[in-house]
Design an enzyme around this catalytic site. Sequence first.
Site, PDB file in Angstrom:
ATOM      1  N   PHE A 132      23.444  37.852  30.809  1.00  0.00           N
ATOM      2  CA  PHE A 132      22.624  36.800  31.420  1.00  0.00           C
ATOM      3  C   PHE A 132      21.738  37.439  32.475  1.00  0.00           C
ATOM      4  O   PHE A 132      22.221  38.035  33.438  1.00  0.00           O
ATOM      5  CB  PHE A 132      23.468  35.685  32.050  1.00  0.00           C
ATOM      6  CG  PHE A 132      22.604  34.582  32.579  1.00  0.00           C
ATOM      7  CD1 PHE A 132      22.020  33.665  31.712  1.00  0.00           C
ATOM      8  CD2 PHE A 132      22.310  34.487  33.925  1.00  0.00           C
ATOM      9  CE1 PHE A 132      21.166  32.664  32.184  1.00  0.00           C
ATOM     10  CE2 PHE A 132      21.454  33.493  34.414  1.00  0.00           C
ATOM     11  CZ  PHE A 132      20.895  32.587  33.541  1.00  0.00           C
ATOM     12  N   ASP A 219      21.753  45.265  36.460  1.00  0.00           N
ATOM     13  CA  ASP A 219      21.591  43.935  37.039  1.00  0.00           C
ATOM     14  C   ASP A 219      22.826  43.643  37.892  1.00  0.00           C
ATOM     15  O   ASP A 219      23.901  43.355  37.378  1.00  0.00           O
ATOM     16  CB  ASP A 219      21.438  42.918  35.903  1.00  0.00           C
ATOM     17  CG  ASP A 219      21.342  41.473  36.398  1.00  0.00           C
ATOM     18  OD1 ASP A 219      21.649  41.226  37.579  1.00  0.00           O
ATOM     19  OD2 ASP A 219      20.976  40.598  35.587  1.00  0.00           O
ATOM     20  N   LYS A 248      21.488  36.611  44.822  1.00  0.00           N
ATOM     21  CA  LYS A 248      22.714  35.891  45.227  1.00  0.00           C
ATOM     22  C   LYS A 248      23.232  36.272  46.614  1.00  0.00           C
ATOM     23  O   LYS A 248      22.679  35.841  47.617  1.00  0.00           O
ATOM     24  CB  LYS A 248      23.791  36.077  44.154  1.00  0.00           C
ATOM     25  CG  LYS A 248      23.486  35.311  42.865  1.00  0.00           C
ATOM     26  CD  LYS A 248      24.682  35.305  41.946  1.00  0.00           C
ATOM     27  CE  LYS A 248      24.421  34.619  40.629  1.00  0.00           C
ATOM     28  NZ  LYS A 248      24.481  33.165  40.685  1.00  0.00           N
TER      29      LYS A 248
HETATM   30  C1  PLP Z   1      23.702  38.809  36.344  1.00  0.00           C
HETATM   31  C2  PLP Z   1      22.692  37.769  36.676  1.00  0.00           C
HETATM   32  N1  PLP Z   1      21.397  38.065  36.584  1.00  0.00           N
HETATM   33  C3  PLP Z   1      20.453  37.160  36.881  1.00  0.00           C
HETATM   34  C4  PLP Z   1      20.774  35.874  37.273  1.00  0.00           C
HETATM   35  C5  PLP Z   1      19.705  34.891  37.615  1.00  0.00           C
HETATM   36  O1  PLP Z   1      19.659  34.728  38.998  1.00  0.00           O
HETATM   37  P1  PLP Z   1      18.981  33.447  39.680  1.00  0.00           P
HETATM   38  O2  PLP Z   1      19.788  32.267  39.281  1.00  0.00           O
HETATM   39  O3  PLP Z   1      19.013  33.736  41.144  1.00  0.00           O
HETATM   40  O4  PLP Z   1      17.590  33.378  39.170  1.00  0.00           O
HETATM   41  C6  PLP Z   1      22.125  35.525  37.381  1.00  0.00           C
HETATM   42  C7  PLP Z   1      22.502  34.166  37.770  1.00  0.00           C
HETATM   43  O5  PLP Z   1      23.591  33.701  37.547  1.00  0.00           O
HETATM   44  C8  PLP Z   1      23.114  36.493  37.072  1.00  0.00           C
HETATM   45  O6  PLP Z   1      24.410  36.216  37.155  1.00  0.00           O
END
Ligand code: PLP
Length: 403
Positions: A132, A219, A248
């Site tokens: 994700f 990520d 986050k």
């Molecule tokens: C691993 C990862 N990357 C990207 C995102 C997307 O982040 P945002 O919700 O701040 O756009 C998330 C959100 O849960 C995530 O867990």
Amino acid sequence: MNDDREYLFQNYGERLPAAFIKGDGSYLYDQDNKKYVDFLSGIAVSALGYSHPAYQKALHGQIDRIIHSSNLFLNQEQIEAARLISETSFPGKSLFVNSGTEANEAAIKLARRYGLSIHRKKFKIVTFTGSFHGRTFGSMSATAQSKIHGGFGPIVPGFIYAPYNDKKAIRKILKRDKHIAAVMLELIQGESGINVADADFVKEIFETCNQKGILTIIDEVQTGIGRTGQTYVHQHYNVTPDILTLAKGLGGGVPIGAIHAKNFLSEHFPQGSHGTTFGGNHLASAAAAAVLNEVRKKQFVSAVNASSVYMFDRLKKIKQKTGYIKSLRGMGLHIGVEIAGDGKQLVKDALEEKLILNCVAGNVIRIMPPLNISMKTLEEGMDIFEKLILKNGESYENTPHKQ
Ligand SMILES: Cc1ncc(COP(=O)(O)O)c(C=O)c1O
């Protein structure tokens, strides 16, 4: 409480029936002043919990001075946040955005720009099943889950989806395709059920990418900022990515995201190539600097590890008592409890008992408390959790399995 259906899109489905109005330490309080143990921290965001004195002081001071001026001007708070990221990860350059999605979008753009300018035809990015990476077109296309793409028409071309934790498959893909600019991955897949990358798989990716001049993007939107018991999860694997994405926990609740890249990549985002109005404004950067100043303290991460030992110990003991828990996954305070039942129902039941939990992938209970949660509060939350699990386990037909 007003019904949210009159004025809000219903893209989040039915919301849980609690409206929080304040927080203190690792507790949240609802509109009736009822107190909840927080085992979610706003989905891994409130890394320092609520009403943290140093964090609050930094934010109050910043609000009193200046919130925003734009990226047209020098910004001391932004430089400080970038310095702290460099010092806690690896020497490099940061670019600030507003969310995890935007951080990944920036990483994708940087990798493609680098691949196309240095190697002319390298633009593809390999991502993994169950990943994700976000909800914009680029980050959504990077996300190898068809349920995320559904209904939006053609996604962005150039992504190759490889099976997660399959060493042979990734080796084959990286050796065969000459147009790959980067590999992008989560070392713990959070949204699809706390799936931890195997050390061998990660080693294979880094070695092959190194040989082939392919960039690595980690990520760490969910795993970064102390969540796993190291400041960044890649430090557990002894690897250094070319590009790191964060959000986050970085702002502790104030929206901010970042990419941090090795110095050789900085020239590939020249003037005009990327940007954002709000990214890393004074307030968001001051928040990030305040969080990083706490998380970088040795005792902060060692407390996360001590809490993690307690949690996994306690969860293992509960698991021994019931077949209702199928597996335990994760690192630090990034914990997945796979159950033999409906996770959503358990989350609702827990909320009634004043414990905030979350469920991913249908049956994985995700536990991500504030990183500075006290042992006493962990214990209080785990007592509620154990009671619920054992109650559900009573009706579970399988014989309890042994460890
Ligand atoms: C691993 C990862 N990357 C990207 C995102 C997307 O982040 P945002 O919700 O701040 O756009 C998330 C959100 O849960 C995530 O867990």
